[in-house]
Design an enzyme around this catalytic site. Sequence first.
Site, PDB file in Angstrom:
ATOM      1  N   HIS A  39      -9.843 103.445  22.656  1.00  0.00           N
ATOM      2  CA  HIS A  39      -9.322 102.765  21.465  1.00  0.00           C
ATOM      3  C   HIS A  39     -10.444 102.673  20.435  1.00  0.00           C
ATOM      4  O   HIS A  39     -11.447 102.008  20.666  1.00  0.00           O
ATOM      5  CB  HIS A  39      -8.811 101.372  21.822  1.00  0.00           C
ATOM      6  CG  HIS A  39      -7.750 101.404  22.886  1.00  0.00           C
ATOM      7  ND1 HIS A  39      -6.472 101.850  22.641  1.00  0.00           N
ATOM      8  CD2 HIS A  39      -7.788 101.081  24.204  1.00  0.00           C
ATOM      9  CE1 HIS A  39      -5.762 101.786  23.756  1.00  0.00           C
ATOM     10  NE2 HIS A  39      -6.539 101.333  24.724  1.00  0.00           N
ATOM     11  N   CYS A  44     -22.286  93.101  29.338  1.00  0.00           N
ATOM     12  CA  CYS A  44     -22.454  94.159  30.352  1.00  0.00           C
ATOM     13  C   CYS A  44     -22.796  95.531  29.780  1.00  0.00           C
ATOM     14  O   CYS A  44     -23.826  96.104  30.133  1.00  0.00           O
ATOM     15  CB  CYS A  44     -21.193  94.273  31.197  1.00  0.00           C
ATOM     16  SG  CYS A  44     -20.915  92.839  32.239  1.00  0.00           S
ATOM     17  N   LYS A  66     -26.268  96.013  27.953  1.00  0.00           N
ATOM     18  CA  LYS A  66     -27.372  95.771  28.895  1.00  0.00           C
ATOM     19  C   LYS A  66     -27.464  96.891  29.933  1.00  0.00           C
ATOM     20  O   LYS A  66     -28.556  97.375  30.240  1.00  0.00           O
ATOM     21  CB  LYS A  66     -27.168  94.416  29.576  1.00  0.00           C
ATOM     22  CG  LYS A  66     -28.179  94.055  30.652  1.00  0.00           C
ATOM     23  CD  LYS A  66     -27.975  92.656  31.189  1.00  0.00           C
ATOM     24  CE  LYS A  66     -26.670  92.485  31.905  1.00  0.00           C
ATOM     25  NZ  LYS A  66     -26.535  93.288  33.144  1.00  0.00           N
TER      26      LYS A  66
END
Length: 235
Positions: free
Chosen positions: A55, A64, A67
Amino acid sequence: NETAEIIKYANNSFLATKITFINEIADLCENIGAKVETVAKAIGLDGRIGPKFLHPGPGYGGSCFPKDVKSLIYQDNKNSSDLTIVKAVDRANELRIKSLFQRIKKITKNKFNNIQIGLLGISFKPNTDDVRESPGLKLAKDLSSTKAKIKIYDPKGMENAKKELPRSIEFCNNEYEVAENSNLLVIVTEWNEFKSLDLLKIKKLMKKPVILDLRNIYSKEITKNGFEYHSIGNN
């Protein structure tokens, strides 16, 4: 152990790659007059690829993906490998906000004096107050360096955003306060309540009825309501 660590980093880096890939395809679609949603749907039908994370939008954020992409690059550098794809994904995502800022400059004809820009959404995804590495937060920081007045509304993320953003930014109680007197309304996060805006009310409140929809929630149909409408990956 090392294997489990790399599985986690590689998994999230692969998903981040899918997001970054469709964003780059969206830019190409925009330039040549193709429709990115149709392209994304078609390639997502291929079982080897799948429809998830295809998308187009303002880039990935959160705790998350950024990192773990950077952790994989760190392991790469430490062990003298050469993860060129993952490094390219990290760089492309960093550049994404800069390109969207340029898009806003183009829409406003590079005039930020005496204009107001409203941002709908500041959390990195809906249904969370997490603004870590959020595209909305980065965009708000870039826009706050201009002479435009910036207003923001997010159902959950504003308290966390206030700690990160300059005091010159105004935080509002709802989407209609953001729209009031705005020359440009930017939809940044796809909260459900932004999918059912009272567009007639929005149009009356805005100084200029211009929408930049970074999540492709709406379509060119809203130009029939008198809006100037810009989306991602559609010309």
